[in-house]
Design a protein around this motif. Sequence first.
Motif, PDB file in Angstrom:
ATOM      1  N   ILE A   4       4.160   3.005  -4.692  1.00 38.49           N
ATOM      2  CA  ILE A   4       3.767   3.716  -5.910  1.00 38.49           C
ATOM      3  C   ILE A   4       2.996   2.789  -6.848  1.00 38.49           C
ATOM      4  CG2 ILE A   4       4.635   4.888  -7.970  1.00 38.49           C
ATOM      5  CD1 ILE A   4       6.994   5.872  -6.242  1.00 38.49           C
ATOM      6  N   GLN A   5       3.464   1.560  -6.975  1.00 43.25           N
ATOM      7  CA  GLN A   5       2.860   0.603  -7.903  1.00 43.25           C
ATOM      8  C   GLN A   5       1.437   0.211  -7.491  1.00 43.25           C
ATOM      9  OE1 GLN A   5       5.199  -2.928  -8.375  1.00 43.25           O
ATOM     10  NE2 GLN A   5       3.837  -3.859  -9.886  1.00 43.25           N
ATOM     11  N   ASN A   6       1.179   0.122  -6.178  1.00 47.06           N
ATOM     12  CA  ASN A   6      -0.116  -0.367  -5.691  1.00 47.06           C
ATOM     13  C   ASN A   6      -1.012   0.729  -5.113  1.00 47.06           C
ATOM     14  OD1 ASN A   6       0.103  -3.571  -5.675  1.00 47.06           O
ATOM     15  ND2 ASN A   6       2.079  -2.777  -5.018  1.00 47.06           N
ATOM     16  N   LEU A   7      -0.653   1.983  -5.346  1.00 47.26           N
ATOM     17  CA  LEU A   7      -1.351   3.085  -4.698  1.00 47.26           C
ATOM     18  C   LEU A   7      -2.835   3.126  -5.044  1.00 47.26           C
ATOM     19  CD1 LEU A   7      -0.906   5.446  -2.791  1.00 47.26           C
ATOM     20  CD2 LEU A   7      -0.415   6.890  -4.771  1.00 47.26           C
ATOM     21  N   VAL A   8      -3.175   2.976  -6.302  1.00 46.09           N
ATOM     22  CA  VAL A   8      -4.581   3.043  -6.716  1.00 46.09           C
ATOM     23  C   VAL A   8      -5.373   1.884  -6.123  1.00 46.09           C
ATOM     24  CG1 VAL A   8      -6.154   2.973  -8.679  1.00 46.09           C
ATOM     25  CG2 VAL A   8      -4.047   4.307  -8.829  1.00 46.09           C
ATOM     26  N   GLN A   9      -4.814   0.691  -6.183  1.00 46.52           N
ATOM     27  CA  GLN A   9      -5.517  -0.490  -5.653  1.00 46.52           C
ATOM     28  C   GLN A   9      -5.760  -0.364  -4.154  1.00 46.52           C
ATOM     29  OE1 GLN A   9      -4.203  -3.119  -3.547  1.00 46.52           O
ATOM     30  NE2 GLN A   9      -6.098  -4.322  -3.678  1.00 46.52           N
ATOM     31  N   MET A  10      -4.768   0.103  -3.397  1.00 47.34           N
ATOM     32  CA  MET A  10      -4.930   0.266  -1.959  1.00 47.34           C
ATOM     33  C   MET A  10      -5.951   1.358  -1.641  1.00 47.34           C
ATOM     34  SD  MET A  10      -1.085  -0.199  -0.319  1.00 47.34           S
ATOM     35  CE  MET A  10      -0.342   1.144  -1.258  1.00 47.34           C
ATOM     36  N   SER A  11      -5.996   2.386  -2.474  1.00 46.48           N
ATOM     37  CA  SER A  11      -6.886   3.515  -2.219  1.00 46.48           C
ATOM     38  C   SER A  11      -8.357   3.133  -2.257  1.00 46.48           C
ATOM     39  CB  SER A  11      -6.624   4.625  -3.251  1.00 46.48           C
ATOM     40  OG  SER A  11      -5.312   5.108  -3.149  1.00 46.48           O
ATOM     41  N   PHE A  12      -8.714   2.143  -3.072  1.00 46.11           N
ATOM     42  CA  PHE A  12     -10.117   1.775  -3.234  1.00 46.11           C
ATOM     43  C   PHE A  12     -10.458   0.398  -2.668  1.00 46.11           C
ATOM     44  CE2 PHE A  12      -9.403   4.919  -6.607  1.00 46.11           C
ATOM     45  CZ  PHE A  12     -10.491   5.759  -6.413  1.00 46.11           C
ATOM     46  N   ARG A  13      -9.531  -0.256  -2.011  1.00 45.22           N
ATOM     47  CA  ARG A  13      -9.760  -1.616  -1.528  1.00 45.22           C
ATOM     48  C   ARG A  13     -10.736  -1.611  -0.351  1.00 45.22           C
ATOM     49  NH1 ARG A  13      -7.000  -4.901   2.347  1.00 45.22           N
ATOM     50  NH2 ARG A  13      -7.557  -7.078   2.021  1.00 45.22           N
TER      51      ARG A  13
END
Length: 505
Positions: free
Chosen positions: A286-295
Amino acid sequence: MERISKVFWISLAIVLVAVVFGVATPDAFERVTGNIQSLITTSFGWYYLILVTVIVVFCVFLIFSPVGAIKLGKPDDKPEYSKGTWFAMLFSAGMGIGLVFWGAAEPLSHYIDPPLAEGGSNAANKEAMRYVFFHWGIHAWAIYAVVALALAYFKFRKGAPGLISATLKPVLGKRMDGALGTVVDVLAVFATIVGVATTLGFGATQINGGLSTLFGIPNNFFVQFLIILVVTVLFMISAWSGLSKGIKYLSNTNMFLAIGLFVLMFIVGPTILTLNMFTDTIGGYIQNLVQMSFRIAPLNEEHRTWINDWTIFYWAWWISWSPFVGIFIARVSKGRTIREFLVGVLLLPSLVSFIWFAVFGTAAIDVQNAGNIDLTKFATEEVLFGVFSELPWSTILSIVAITLVCTFFITSADSATFVLGMQTTYGSLTPPNSVKLTWGIAQSSVALILLYSGGLQALQNALIGAAFPFSLIIVLMMLSLYRSLTKEKRELGLYLKPKPKSKQK
């Protein structure tokens, strides 16, 4: 007999050309699929990441939008299945050869070769589980959900045929009744064939891997050919008997075997560590969802290669499977509201996948760290059986796993033949057996050619290539669905909002 559409003959011709090409020149076939895969991942990796994230945002938007109250059906339609049965069907759709194949292998691979951390470290352990949740979680199910939602909405609400092309009429109009509509449906059929064939290829290699570990049977193409041949006969018998008979019994068998394997693994594996890793990984996910989505790692070639090999591959896999799974989910969801549908499809199967990977992935990494066996020496399809060899009841676990892959193999291929039959007979809910059997043979042939020409890598290459054109159709499906829902929202605005009470005079 139902009429056979032009989509059937065009799609069949394309498959035959691919099969003949693969048989005649396997090296060239592997080279071509490899070049297509390289071009797409190198030039359009950013597109896949943005598209799938937009799909997730679109689904969340619909959940909280007033249109979430609209039913997938007429206003007085009731759900055909109870919530328990519906959830069970979603669970069945969420389980498959992929979870068994990658359940132990993918977390272990990420642990040894993580996207960012030092391989084999505690940080790599956490990162491995987090990315597994990412690849098999909400993003994957959002792709299925948006395709299924468009199909269910236009089929049950608007009375349109159960075809992908029919969902695009609000955007492209009457052109969907002509050549352009045929092209759309051919792309959907081709994506489905390659997606299912890839999964069948994974299943055949894993069955071979299990038989090799248990009985010393050689792990090679000839054995995999025999496995696909036998299973093809079995799923064609099931397809001939109809959905209400063969696939019904096999689906129930799948459920019992999957639960049995899961419970056994949970008991004999590192139970407390599994529970702790599951809890910790949910928070990290949950904490890293946005970062992983656009990496996309534009400045680091090594990290970019990892993303291409895993994240982009998975987004392509889900896209290529979305016509097949989307039609299945749509068929069982009539009468539910858009909000109820999206919450159920996004969250429940994702949770099942998280729990599955927490159990099998944690066990694999724990076995590797114990040092009694080096699981990295095993082929990908054999990793699960290597884990079993270090646990109690290893033979029982292996036999259950092989049986489970076989039944998943049969039900996946059986269901896909129905969907392909439906898509090539003008959306018929009762496609002729001859059409279903034709697609059954076609799927198995493509799986064999891909294995023959380059093994698992060829499977992945073909998948990424086939998914790209259908991804453009998904964009149009979202635009079409949004336009139609916006129009209906205006028409039903008084019913979606509480009416003000009239004052008594």
